[in-house]
Design a protein around this motif. Structure first.
Motif, mmCIF file in Angstrom:
data_model
loop_
_atom_site.group_PDB
_atom_site.id
_atom_site.type_symbol
_atom_site.label_atom_id
_atom_site.label_comp_id
_atom_site.label_asym_id
_atom_site.label_seq_id
_atom_site.Cartn_x
_atom_site.Cartn_y
_atom_site.Cartn_z
ATOM 1 N N LYS A 29 0.828 -1.220 0.000
ATOM 2 C CA LYS A 29 0.000 0.000 0.000
ATOM 3 C C LYS A 29 0.853 1.256 0.000
ATOM 4 C CE LYS A 29 -1.970 -1.423 3.764
ATOM 5 N NZ LYS A 29 -1.341 -2.753 3.760
ATOM 6 N N THR A 30 1.833 1.286 0.926
ATOM 7 C CA THR A 30 2.663 2.482 1.034
ATOM 8 C C THR A 30 3.538 2.648 -0.211
ATOM 9 O OG1 THR A 30 2.619 2.216 3.419
ATOM 10 C CG2 THR A 30 4.269 3.725 2.540
ATOM 11 N N SER A 31 4.001 1.536 -0.783
ATOM 12 C CA SER A 31 4.808 1.615 -2.007
ATOM 13 C C SER A 31 3.996 2.253 -3.127
ATOM 14 C CB SER A 31 5.266 0.215 -2.445
ATOM 15 O OG SER A 31 5.966 -0.418 -1.412
ATOM 16 N N ALA A 56 9.572 -4.930 4.231
ATOM 17 C CA ALA A 56 9.069 -6.283 3.960
ATOM 18 C C ALA A 56 8.342 -6.859 5.170
ATOM 19 C CB ALA A 56 10.223 -7.175 3.555
ATOM 20 N N GLY A 57 8.600 -6.313 6.370
ATOM 21 C CA GLY A 57 7.964 -6.831 7.585
ATOM 22 C C GLY A 57 6.496 -6.441 7.680
ATOM 23 N N VAL A 58 5.841 -6.931 8.739
ATOM 24 C CA VAL A 58 4.408 -6.641 8.907
ATOM 25 C C VAL A 58 4.184 -5.332 9.667
ATOM 26 C CG1 VAL A 58 3.685 -9.045 8.799
ATOM 27 C CG2 VAL A 58 4.335 -8.075 10.994
ATOM 28 N N PHE A 59 3.033 -4.707 9.454
ATOM 29 C CA PHE A 59 2.596 -3.498 10.158
ATOM 30 C C PHE A 59 3.622 -2.360 10.131
ATOM 31 C CE2 PHE A 59 0.053 -6.745 12.610
ATOM 32 C CZ PHE A 59 -1.114 -6.460 11.926
ATOM 33 N N THR A 60 4.043 -1.987 8.933
ATOM 34 C CA THR A 60 4.977 -0.868 8.813
ATOM 35 C C THR A 60 4.234 0.450 9.012
ATOM 36 O OG1 THR A 60 6.187 -2.204 7.247
ATOM 37 C CG2 THR A 60 6.747 0.133 7.323
ATOM 38 N N THR A 61 3.030 0.537 8.466
ATOM 39 C CA THR A 61 2.256 1.782 8.570
ATOM 40 C C THR A 61 1.220 1.674 9.682
ATOM 41 O OG1 THR A 61 2.447 1.972 6.182
ATOM 42 C CG2 THR A 61 0.828 3.408 7.250
ATOM 43 N N CYS A 108 3.277 -7.180 -9.745
ATOM 44 C CA CYS A 108 3.160 -7.987 -10.957
ATOM 45 C C CYS A 108 4.514 -8.143 -11.648
ATOM 46 C CB CYS A 108 2.079 -7.445 -11.889
ATOM 47 S SG CYS A 108 2.535 -5.959 -12.739
ATOM 48 N N ASP A 109 5.530 -7.369 -11.196
ATOM 49 C CA ASP A 109 6.888 -7.603 -11.721
ATOM 50 C C ASP A 109 7.427 -8.952 -11.260
ATOM 51 O OD1 ASP A 109 8.893 -6.520 -9.129
ATOM 52 O OD2 ASP A 109 6.794 -5.964 -9.171
ATOM 53 N N LEU A 110 6.841 -9.504 -10.200
ATOM 54 C CA LEU A 110 7.318 -10.788 -9.667
ATOM 55 C C LEU A 110 6.493 -11.970 -10.159
ATOM 56 C CD1 LEU A 110 7.914 -9.806 -5.908
ATOM 57 C CD2 LEU A 110 9.613 -9.960 -7.728
HETATM 58 N N1 LIG Z 1 8.863 -6.599 -6.217
HETATM 59 C C1 LIG Z 1 7.985 -5.764 -5.703
HETATM 60 N N2 LIG Z 1 8.017 -5.479 -4.390
HETATM 61 C C2 LIG Z 1 7.098 -4.632 -3.889
HETATM 62 C C3 LIG Z 1 6.113 -4.003 -4.707
HETATM 63 N N3 LIG Z 1 5.343 -3.221 -3.924
HETATM 64 C C4 LIG Z 1 5.824 -3.340 -2.664
HETATM 65 N N4 LIG Z 1 6.888 -4.179 -2.631
HETATM 66 C C5 LIG Z 1 7.650 -4.592 -1.433
HETATM 67 O O1 LIG Z 1 6.739 -5.188 -0.516
HETATM 68 C C6 LIG Z 1 7.089 -4.879 0.833
HETATM 69 C C7 LIG Z 1 5.904 -4.258 1.565
HETATM 70 O O2 LIG Z 1 5.623 -3.001 1.014
HETATM 71 P P1 LIG Z 1 4.858 -1.833 1.801
HETATM 72 O O3 LIG Z 1 4.576 -0.763 0.815
HETATM 73 O O4 LIG Z 1 5.579 -1.465 3.050
HETATM 74 O O5 LIG Z 1 3.516 -2.606 2.190
HETATM 75 P P2 LIG Z 1 2.242 -2.060 3.021
HETATM 76 O O6 LIG Z 1 1.050 -2.664 2.379
HETATM 77 O O7 LIG Z 1 2.280 -0.585 3.120
HETATM 78 O O8 LIG Z 1 2.484 -2.752 4.436
HETATM 79 P P3 LIG Z 1 1.971 -2.282 5.909
HETATM 80 O O9 LIG Z 1 2.287 -0.838 6.079
HETATM 81 O O10 LIG Z 1 2.731 -3.173 6.812
HETATM 82 O O11 LIG Z 1 0.488 -2.567 5.941
HETATM 83 C C8 LIG Z 1 8.304 -3.956 0.742
HETATM 84 O O12 LIG Z 1 9.460 -4.745 0.925
HETATM 85 C C9 LIG Z 1 8.225 -3.399 -0.680
HETATM 86 O O13 LIG Z 1 9.488 -3.038 -1.192
HETATM 87 C C10 LIG Z 1 6.117 -4.328 -6.113
HETATM 88 O O14 LIG Z 1 5.298 -3.886 -6.906
HETATM 89 N N5 LIG Z 1 7.070 -5.206 -6.536
#
Ligand SMILES: Nc1nc2c(ncn2[C@@H]2O[C@H](COP(=O)(O)OP(=O)(O)OP(=O)(O)O)[C@@H](O)[C@H]2O)c(=O)[nH]1
Ligand SMILES: [Mg+2]
Length: 357
Positions: free
Chosen positions: A190-192, A206-211, A300-302
């Motif tokens: 989500k944050t990405s 990569a860990g859980v509950f970053t935000t 989807c890059d993965l």
């Molecule tokens: N390869 C790849 N990695 C991704 C992509 N989007 C996110 N990531 C990775 O996935 C992990 C989680 O990403 P976040 O953006 O912190 O996820 P989040 O949903 O905000 O997580 P919380 O804040 O914990 O709820 C990170 O290590 C990112 O680098 C993507 O499109 N491709």
């Protein structure tokens, strides 16, 4: 200690890691519901032996434990015992950075402690546990009464913060900016995606509950100035009081014009479906209509294209767009679909979204 399937073990380990623990041993058990230890007596002894062999300093049980169960297991293993809820609360406490998140965590901690404190008091009365935190019976009563009044005070404070959020929201609504909320399982990205769309640099991990605190920024969706909100992630078996404590932040999702439901498309099928189901359930609790939701198949890059198509089929009728928040792939189609959805929702609600100059 966790259920024996790989996803459950992986998630339990991710939670432990996020709370700063290193796993030195693992014991699995299908059902974690036995009366005395939360697990069967044989399993409990196996755990005690594993603690002795590995020199572990703590036992983490990936399920909820009552006070008496945690106490019995700790006595048997001779180390501290924590359950899944306690672990989640610890992570939340470590990561809460805003005043609002701190309040919400404090309330959730007390809601967690209160029934356990009541049970400990009962045990102390029956003489099954020596005192309560070294307190006598009278002091234990005073302690639970004090906790109850703290819960009441904190609830009031959390409600005040919720009201402030409501005023903000009302203010934004009057400005007639449509809103999009980013919702989804923890670590879905989500944050990405938020960073990619807004040019922000909020922490991603990569860990859980970053935000733990929602952030809102303006973005252009087609011709429309739209407010995008990043939110707290979901996880399976989230205790109800935690959802209740974080209600004001999660309400950002309830009131959004459109919701992006982020999913990690690179996950194996079973895990993907399970994350989707817990997220869809959370959204339905938050009263979000499926017609307002766009599934965003992230990472989807993965994943190869055929896999993405399969994932889309698994989702059924819900509208889905594949993106990569890492490479930026699919952003234009996501914005296109979002634009169409915003128009659709605005028409449905009988008030065409005003396009600000
Ligand atoms: N390869 C790849 N990695 C991704 C992509 N989007 C996110 N990531 C990775 O996935 C992990 C989680 O990403 P976040 O953006 O912190 O996820 P989040 O949903 O905000 O997580 P919380 O804040 O914990 O709820 C990170 O290590 C990112 O680098 C993507 O499109 N491709
Ligand atoms: Mg995040």
């Amino acid at each position: 200690m966790a259920r024996p399937d790989r996803d459950a073990v992986e998630e339990a380990e991710a939670l432990a890691r996020a709370a700063g623990y290193e796993t030195v041993g693992l014991v699995t058990q299908g059902f974690l519901h036995h009366a005395k230890y939360g697990v069967g007596t044989g399993k409990a002894e196996e755990v005690a032996a594993a603690v002795r062999d590995s020199g572990a300093g703590i036992v983490l049980l990936d399920s909820a434990l009552r006070a008496s169960q945690a106490y019995s297991l700790a006595k048997l293993c001779k180390v501290e015992v924590k359950d899944r809820e306690k672990l989640i609360l610890e992570i939340f406490a470590m990561r809460a950075s805003t005043a609002e998140a701190k309040l919400q965590v404090q309330l959730a901690e007390l809601e967690y402690e209160l029934p356990r404190a009541r049970e400990s008091v009962k045990m102390a009365r029956r003489g099954e546990q020596p005192g309560f935190f070294g307190l006598g019976k009278y002091e234990a009563d005073v302690y639970t009464r004090m906790m109850k009044s703290r819960v009441a005070t904190l609830r009031r404070k959390v409600e005040e913060v919720a009201k402030r959020r409501e005023i903000f929201r009302e203010h934004r609504r009057r400005l007639a900016f449509p809103t999009i909320a980013l919702a989804g399982y923890t670590a879905a990205g989500k944050t990405s995606l938020f960073n990619k769309l807004t040019g922000e640099t909020k922490s991603v991990d990569a860990g859980v509950f970053t935000t733990l605190a929602p952030t809102t920024r303006a973005v252009m969706v087609g011709e429309r100035k739209t407010l995008l909100t990043d939110t707290v992630g979901f996880i399976s078996n989230l205790p109800a009081y935690l959802i209740e404590s974080f209600k004001s932040t999660l309400e950002e999702i309830s009131y959004a014009t459109v919701v992006f439901l982020l999913l990690d498309a690179s996950q194996p099928a079973e895990k993907f479906i399970r994350s989707y189901e817990s997220s869809a359930q959370a959204l339905s609790h938050l009263m979000v209509k499926p017609s307002k939701t766009i599934a965003v198949l992230n990472k989807c890059d993965l994943a190869p294209a055929e896999l993405i198509e399969e994932r889309k089929r698994e989702l059924g009728p819900i509208e889905a767009v594949a993106v990569s928040s890492k490479t930026g792939q699919g952003m234009d189609s996501l914005l296109g679909v979002a634009d169409a959805k915003l128009t659709e929702v605005a028409e449905e609600e009988g008030m065409e979204g005003r396009v600000p100059a």
